[in-house]
Write an enzyme that holds these catalytic residues in place. Sequence first.
Site, PDB file in Angstrom:
ATOM      1  N   HIS A 178       0.600  -0.989   0.246  1.00 28.35           N
ATOM      2  CA  HIS A 178      -0.101  -0.288   0.135  1.00 28.35           C
ATOM      3  C   HIS A 178       0.819   1.131   0.221  1.00 28.35           C
ATOM      4  CE1 HIS A 178      -3.381  -2.195   1.811  1.00 28.35           C
ATOM      5  NE2 HIS A 178      -3.226  -2.479   0.619  1.00 28.35           N
ATOM      6  N   CYS A 237       8.072  17.791  -8.557  1.00 28.39           N
ATOM      7  CA  CYS A 237       8.799  16.848  -8.714  1.00 28.39           C
ATOM      8  C   CYS A 237      10.369  16.877  -9.363  1.00 28.39           C
ATOM      9  CB  CYS A 237       8.662  16.395 -10.385  1.00 28.39           C
ATOM     10  SG  CYS A 237       9.415  14.881 -10.655  1.00 28.39           S
ATOM     11  N   GLY A 256      -1.894  -8.440  12.882  1.00 25.85           N
ATOM     12  CA  GLY A 256      -2.580  -7.615  12.734  1.00 25.85           C
ATOM     13  C   GLY A 256      -3.486  -7.098  11.863  1.00 25.85           C
ATOM     14  N   SER A 280      -7.839  -6.746  10.176  1.00 27.51           N
ATOM     15  CA  SER A 280      -8.462  -6.602  10.296  1.00 27.51           C
ATOM     16  C   SER A 280      -9.395  -7.719   9.046  1.00 27.51           C
ATOM     17  CB  SER A 280      -9.655  -5.304  10.498  1.00 27.51           C
ATOM     18  OG  SER A 280      -9.514  -4.437   9.987  1.00 27.51           O
ATOM     19  N   ASN A 336      -3.473 -12.178  15.754  1.00 25.84           N
ATOM     20  CA  ASN A 336      -4.300 -11.382  15.842  1.00 25.84           C
ATOM     21  C   ASN A 336      -4.936 -11.578  17.166  1.00 25.84           C
ATOM     22  OD1 ASN A 336      -6.413  -8.660  15.763  1.00 25.84           O
ATOM     23  ND2 ASN A 336      -6.332  -9.803  13.393  1.00 25.84           N
ATOM     24  N   LEU A 337      -5.270  -9.313  18.244  1.00 29.95           N
ATOM     25  CA  LEU A 337      -5.965 -10.087  19.675  1.00 29.95           C
ATOM     26  C   LEU A 337      -7.207 -11.004  19.414  1.00 29.95           C
ATOM     27  CD1 LEU A 337      -5.655  -5.895  20.404  1.00 29.95           C
ATOM     28  CD2 LEU A 337      -4.809  -7.676  20.751  1.00 29.95           C
ATOM     29  N   GLU A 338      -8.171 -10.546  18.346  1.00 31.65           N
ATOM     30  CA  GLU A 338      -9.365 -11.022  17.813  1.00 31.65           C
ATOM     31  C   GLU A 338      -9.465 -11.712  16.363  1.00 31.65           C
ATOM     32  OE1 GLU A 338     -12.003  -8.176  18.673  1.00 31.65           O
ATOM     33  OE2 GLU A 338     -11.298  -6.530  16.976  1.00 31.65           O
TER      34      GLU A 338
HETATM   35  C1  BV8 Z   1      -8.212  -2.188  -5.458  1.00 32.63           C
HETATM   36  C2  BV8 Z   1      -3.582   3.857   2.368  1.00 32.63           C
HETATM   37  C3  BV8 Z   1      -8.292  -2.776  -7.573  1.00 32.63           C
HETATM   38  C4  BV8 Z   1      -2.523   3.873   2.958  1.00 32.63           C
HETATM   39  C5  BV8 Z   1      -5.585   1.503   2.508  1.00 32.63           C
HETATM   40  C6  BV8 Z   1     -12.375  -6.644  -3.975  1.00 32.63           C
HETATM   41  C7  BV8 Z   1     -11.270  -6.700  -4.482  1.00 32.63           C
HETATM   42  C8  BV8 Z   1     -10.294  -5.688  -5.271  1.00 32.63           C
HETATM   43  C9  BV8 Z   1     -10.520  -4.576  -4.234  1.00 32.63           C
HETATM   44  C10 BV8 Z   1     -12.078  -5.037  -3.917  1.00 32.63           C
HETATM   45  C11 BV8 Z   1     -12.992  -5.764  -3.708  1.00 32.63           C
HETATM   46  N1  BV8 Z   1     -13.810  -5.246  -2.446  1.00 32.63           N
HETATM   47  C12 BV8 Z   1     -13.397  -3.875  -1.857  1.00 32.63           C
HETATM   48  C13 BV8 Z   1     -12.903  -3.403  -2.771  1.00 32.63           C
HETATM   49  C14 BV8 Z   1     -12.052  -2.188  -3.041  1.00 32.63           C
HETATM   50  C15 BV8 Z   1     -11.268  -1.312  -1.718  1.00 32.63           C
HETATM   51  C16 BV8 Z   1     -11.703  -2.114  -0.606  1.00 32.63           C
HETATM   52  O1  BV8 Z   1     -10.774  -3.648  -0.205  1.00 32.63           O
HETATM   53  N2  BV8 Z   1     -12.319  -1.783   0.100  1.00 32.63           N
HETATM   54  C17 BV8 Z   1     -12.918  -2.411   1.535  1.00 32.63           C
HETATM   55  C18 BV8 Z   1     -12.859  -0.784   2.135  1.00 32.63           C
HETATM   56  C19 BV8 Z   1     -14.717  -2.815   0.880  1.00 32.63           C
HETATM   57  N3  BV8 Z   1     -10.058  -2.078  -2.000  1.00 32.63           N
HETATM   58  C20 BV8 Z   1      -9.205  -1.265  -2.825  1.00 32.63           C
HETATM   59  O2  BV8 Z   1      -9.719  -0.158  -3.230  1.00 32.63           O
HETATM   60  C21 BV8 Z   1      -7.863  -1.322  -3.167  1.00 32.63           C
HETATM   61  N4  BV8 Z   1      -7.166  -1.273  -4.658  1.00 32.63           N
HETATM   62  O3  BV8 Z   1      -8.267  -2.894  -4.938  1.00 32.63           O
HETATM   63  O4  BV8 Z   1      -7.737  -2.381  -6.688  1.00 32.63           O
HETATM   64  C22 BV8 Z   1      -8.058  -2.347  -9.174  1.00 32.63           C
HETATM   65  C23 BV8 Z   1      -8.467  -2.885 -10.138  1.00 32.63           C
HETATM   66  C24 BV8 Z   1      -7.888  -2.840 -11.205  1.00 32.63           C
HETATM   67  C25 BV8 Z   1      -8.063  -1.447 -11.651  1.00 32.63           C
HETATM   68  C26 BV8 Z   1      -7.574  -0.556 -10.103  1.00 32.63           C
HETATM   69  C27 BV8 Z   1      -7.958  -1.305  -9.049  1.00 32.63           C
HETATM   70  C28 BV8 Z   1      -6.655  -0.826  -2.583  1.00 32.63           C
HETATM   71  C29 BV8 Z   1      -6.850  -1.009  -1.150  1.00 32.63           C
HETATM   72  C30 BV8 Z   1      -5.397   0.439  -0.377  1.00 32.63           C
HETATM   73  C31 BV8 Z   1      -6.222   1.180   0.226  1.00 32.63           C
HETATM   74  N5  BV8 Z   1      -5.610   2.157   1.311  1.00 32.63           N
HETATM   75  N6  BV8 Z   1      -4.529   3.031   3.105  1.00 32.63           N
HETATM   76  C32 BV8 Z   1      -3.061   4.573   4.887  1.00 32.63           C
HETATM   77  O5  BV8 Z   1      -3.275   5.169   4.500  1.00 32.63           O
HETATM   78  O6  BV8 Z   1      -2.273   3.454   5.510  1.00 32.63           O
HETATM   79  S1  BV8 Z   1      -6.488   0.498   3.599  1.00 32.63           S
HETATM   80  C33 BV8 Z   1      -5.899   1.318   4.755  1.00 32.63           C
HETATM   81  O7  BV8 Z   1      -6.465  -0.323   5.552  1.00 32.63           O
HETATM   82  C34 BV8 Z   1      -4.432   0.330   5.010  1.00 32.63           C
HETATM   83  O8  BV8 Z   1      -3.423   0.713   4.089  1.00 32.63           O
HETATM   84  C35 BV8 Z   1      -4.404  -0.592   6.344  1.00 32.63           C
HETATM   85  O9  BV8 Z   1      -3.354  -1.655   5.936  1.00 32.63           O
HETATM   86  C36 BV8 Z   1      -5.791  -1.226   5.871  1.00 32.63           C
HETATM   87  C37 BV8 Z   1      -5.698  -2.892   6.737  1.00 32.63           C
HETATM   88  O10 BV8 Z   1      -6.267  -1.973   7.422  1.00 32.63           O
HETATM   89  P1  BV8 Z   1      -5.751  -2.973   8.810  1.00 32.63           P
HETATM   90  O11 BV8 Z   1      -3.831  -2.674   8.465  1.00 32.63           O
HETATM   91  O12 BV8 Z   1      -6.522  -4.185   9.064  1.00 32.63           O
HETATM   92  O13 BV8 Z   1      -5.929  -2.023  10.315  1.00 32.63           O
HETATM   93  P2  BV8 Z   1      -7.010  -1.998  11.349  1.00 32.63           P
HETATM   94  O14 BV8 Z   1      -7.569  -1.070  12.146  1.00 32.63           O
HETATM   95  O15 BV8 Z   1      -8.147  -2.748  10.246  1.00 32.63           O
HETATM   96  O16 BV8 Z   1      -7.041  -3.402  11.822  1.00 32.63           O
HETATM   97  C38 BV8 Z   1      -5.749  -3.851  13.392  1.00 32.63           C
HETATM   98  C39 BV8 Z   1      -6.174  -5.164  13.399  1.00 32.63           C
HETATM   99  O17 BV8 Z   1      -4.712  -4.698  14.322  1.00 32.63           O
HETATM  100  C40 BV8 Z   1      -7.159  -5.521  13.601  1.00 32.63           C
HETATM  101  O18 BV8 Z   1      -8.011  -7.185  13.215  1.00 32.63           O
HETATM  102  C41 BV8 Z   1      -7.672  -5.756  15.801  1.00 32.63           C
HETATM  103  O19 BV8 Z   1      -7.360  -6.828  15.958  1.00 32.63           O
HETATM  104  C42 BV8 Z   1      -5.184  -5.367  15.796  1.00 32.63           C
HETATM  105  N7  BV8 Z   1      -4.430  -5.012  16.396  1.00 32.63           N
HETATM  106  C43 BV8 Z   1      -4.825  -3.974  17.200  1.00 32.63           C
HETATM  107  N8  BV8 Z   1      -3.974  -4.060  18.087  1.00 32.63           N
HETATM  108  C44 BV8 Z   1      -3.253  -5.250  17.766  1.00 32.63           C
HETATM  109  C45 BV8 Z   1      -3.495  -5.821  17.440  1.00 32.63           C
HETATM  110  N9  BV8 Z   1      -3.118  -7.076  16.535  1.00 32.63           N
HETATM  111  C46 BV8 Z   1      -2.092  -7.766  17.165  1.00 32.63           C
HETATM  112  N10 BV8 Z   1      -1.649  -7.110  18.548  1.00 32.63           N
HETATM  113  C47 BV8 Z   1      -1.945  -6.128  18.711  1.00 32.63           C
HETATM  114  N11 BV8 Z   1      -0.674  -5.576  20.066  1.00 32.63           N
END
Ligand code: BV8
Length: 232
Positions: free
Chosen positions: A106, A133, A172, A174, A198-200
């Site tokens: 990402h 640039c 880590g 979701s 993960n935590l959960e």
């Molecule tokens: C794309 C920018 C295709 C960087 C981010 C099906 C197939 C393909 C695409 C899609 C699809 N369905 C929907 C889509 C579109 C979309 C998508 O997925 N939407 C979701 C919301 C439904 N996907 C996209 O748009 C992707 N692009 O597919 O392109 C394409 C095809 C043709 C032509 C062009 C394009 C792009 C996705 C990237 C988006 N960018 N962020 C930034 O700002 O950081 S996403 C964002 O969420 C971050 O990158 C982050 O990494 C990502 C995931 O979040 P997590 O890392 O999981 O973090 P979260 O807070 O959610 O969870 C934390 C976890 O940690 C929890 O489970 C918690 O329990 C745990 N935790 C917490 N503390 C601890 C712990 N575990 C252990 N120890 C601890 N202490």
Amino acid sequence: MSNIVILTGAGISAESGIETFRAETGLWAQHRVEDVATPEGFACNPELVVDFYNARRAAAAAAAPNAAHKALARLEAEHKGKVLVVTQNVDDLHERGGSCNLVHMHGALNSALCATCEHRWTAPMEMRAGDACPSCNAAAARPDIVWFGEMPYQMDLIFEAIGEADIFAAIGTSGNVYPAAGFVAEAARAGAHTLEINLEPSAVGAQFDKALLGPATKTVPAWVESILRAGA
Ligand code: BV8
């Protein structure tokens, strides 16, 4: 010797003090995704988006890699088979923790991208919308981040590694964002043993063979120790 692919998400950096996305007080609670993590949001208000990533770049610089990052670097150094870390995170804690075989699918806070000529360079701590640039001089600098609707980086390399994996671990994350959330299904199809740390349970937790629940700074070093001890 087993080949290991590890997908990491915001949870591996949480104990380094970096906010996750979907916790109540997380990043998405403070900002609408559409405003700060989409090309449309950047086109509409580049200053807001650039400031969002400037704040995250400063937070990452102030953070330190934790025991989980360091354990993955130890695995890469001591395991006889291949180890690849695929991170959704844009911080540099894996690199600073010692990982070398690493893909930022990402993007990365420390990289800047020219929207005109696609030149990349090391991002300054403070980017400004309209920065020039250094290669083509267009006022087209943007954070080198993959926003929603944009294609994640190095997908061919990632799918090739998953196709050859004997072990796939997700740490880590979701399981809300695709295509990363779909990697476990791909790994299972390739015959890999799949593990969620993960935590959960995540949104795709049911697709994993096994779960290790607890904070990453405890579970990841223990898991790495078990792999190295077993000579897996
Ligand atoms: C794309 C920018 C295709 C960087 C981010 C099906 C197939 C393909 C695409 C899609 C699809 N369905 C929907 C889509 C579109 C979309 C998508 O997925 N939407 C979701 C919301 C439904 N996907 C996209 O748009 C992707 N692009 O597919 O392109 C394409 C095809 C043709 C032509 C062009 C394009 C792009 C996705 C990237 C988006 N960018 N962020 C930034 O700002 O950081 S996403 C964002 O969420 C971050 O990158 C982050 O990494 C990502 C995931 O979040 P997590 O890392 O999981 O973090 P979260 O807070 O959610 O969870 C934390 C976890 O940690 C929890 O489970 C918690 O329990 C745990 N935790 C917490 N503390 C601890 C712990 N575990 C252990 N120890 C601890 N202490």
